[in-house]
Design an enzyme around this catalytic site. Structure first.
Site, PDB file in Angstrom:
ATOM      1  N   MET A   1       0.827  -1.196   0.000  1.00 54.58           N
ATOM      2  CA  MET A   1       0.000   0.000   0.000  1.00 54.58           C
ATOM      3  C   MET A   1       0.867   1.253   0.000  1.00 54.58           C
ATOM      4  O   MET A   1       1.986   1.247   0.517  1.00 54.58           O
ATOM      5  CB  MET A   1      -0.913   0.017   1.227  1.00 54.58           C
ATOM      6  CG  MET A   1      -1.975  -1.082   1.214  1.00 54.58           C
ATOM      7  SD  MET A   1      -3.144  -0.864  -0.139  1.00 54.58           S
ATOM      8  CE  MET A   1      -4.200  -2.280   0.113  1.00 54.58           C
ATOM      9  N   CYS A   2       0.357   2.326  -0.556  1.00 53.35           N
ATOM     10  CA  CYS A   2       1.096   3.575  -0.704  1.00 53.35           C
ATOM     11  C   CYS A   2       0.725   4.544   0.417  1.00 53.35           C
ATOM     12  O   CYS A   2      -0.149   4.261   1.248  1.00 53.35           O
ATOM     13  CB  CYS A   2       0.778   4.200  -2.054  1.00 53.35           C
ATOM     14  SG  CYS A   2       0.971   3.068  -3.461  1.00 53.35           S
ATOM     15  N   ARG A   3       1.364   5.689   0.422  1.00 57.39           N
ATOM     16  CA  ARG A   3       1.070   6.776   1.360  1.00 57.39           C
ATOM     17  C   ARG A   3       1.013   8.075   0.570  1.00 57.39           C
ATOM     18  O   ARG A   3       1.778   8.261  -0.392  1.00 57.39           O
ATOM     19  CB  ARG A   3       2.137   6.905   2.438  1.00 57.39           C
ATOM     20  CG  ARG A   3       2.397   5.656   3.289  1.00 57.39           C
ATOM     21  CD  ARG A   3       1.340   5.455   4.377  1.00 57.39           C
ATOM     22  NE  ARG A   3       0.186   4.721   3.879  1.00 57.39           N
ATOM     23  CZ  ARG A   3      -0.879   4.411   4.634  1.00 57.39           C
ATOM     24  NH1 ARG A   3      -0.925   4.793   5.906  1.00 57.39           N
ATOM     25  NH2 ARG A   3      -1.877   3.735   4.123  1.00 57.39           N
TER      26      ARG A   3
END
Length: 255
Positions: A1-3
């Site tokens: 998952m990204c931020r």
């Protein structure tokens, strides 16, 4: 998952949010606290609105923590509306064209999440793009595809929240038709240069985290708080859609 982090308000230098905070986005690229994937080192990008009609974009494939050009850029660019994103790839190549944010005309978009079973439904979803949007596609990610599908509906006069939700509904229906059990997860920010829409959605009970906070005379939308602790940060609930405008940093919850 990204931020990711988005800002709308009075002009500030990008490094005030991207680099300087105790738990800045650059730090999250090395160690995120609220992500399934702790390290987000598969590229990064920043996008900002300035004096031209389209936003500026800088994207790279190296980790954000190791790019001196990112630090120099963020300390020099001042904007009233900007996006920043660090990537953890979920099945597509580490390439500049797959880094966020994505830009098309005045619009800018970034995403944290994934389409479950993307390889199975990608061809069908891409076939839904009209010729103009298909030609605009540069990368291979599900994120860019969702963005272009939403823009296609918006070009037809549909408001952004309805356009995005319609794309998510159709994508989820296609996944179910094909027997895909993996979830559709979607935390995203979308801007037209005047306002920011933020979304938090998942087909299961684990939507990606998303927060909102007032910052001086502006508003921040972020995957996780930029300081230790969460004081002053409002966690958005599952299914939330918010609209942030420049008028006093107003945040309107749309559902």
């Amino acid at each position: 998952m990204c931020r990711f982090v988005a800002y709308l308000g009075q002009p500030i230098f990008l490094d005030e949010l991207v680099c300087a905070p105790q738990h800045s986005l650059v730090r999250q690229s090395l160690r995120a606290d609220q992500a399934k994937t702790v390290t987000n080192g598969d590229g990064f990008g920043v996008g900002w609105y300035g004096e031209r009609s389209e936003p500026g974009i800088y994207r790279e494939v190296m980790p954000a923590w190791s790019d001196e050009n990112l630090l120099a850029l963020c300390s020099s660019v001042r904007s009233s509306l900007f996006f920043a994103h660090v990537r953890a790839a979920t099945g597509t190549a580490i390439a500049r064209q797959n880094c966020h944010p994505f830009r098309h005309g005045r619009h800018m978009f970034m995403h944290n999440g994934q389409i479950g079973g993307y390889a199975q439904v990608r061809r069908t979803l891409e076939a839904l793009l009209n010729d103009e949007m298909y030609a605009a596609r540069r990368g291979a990610t599900d994120s860019e595809l969702l963005f272009l599908l939403a823009l296609q509906r918006m070009d037809g006069g549909m408001p952004a929240p309805e356009a995005v939700q319609g794309v998510l509904d159709d994508t989820l229906a296609l996944m179910r038709r094909d027997g895909i059990d993996a979830p559709l997860r979607f935390a995203a920010a979308l801007s037209d240069g005047e306002s920011v829409h933020a979304f938090r959605f998942s087909s299961d009970d684990k939507p990606p985290t998303l927060y909102v906070r007032q910052h001086r005379e502006g508003t921040i939308v972020a995957s996780e708080p930029l300081e230790d602790g969460s004081e002053g940060w409002q966690a958005l609930g599952p299914g939330a859609v918010v609209r942030v405008t420049a008028h006093g940093g107003a945040v309107t919850v749309l559902n």
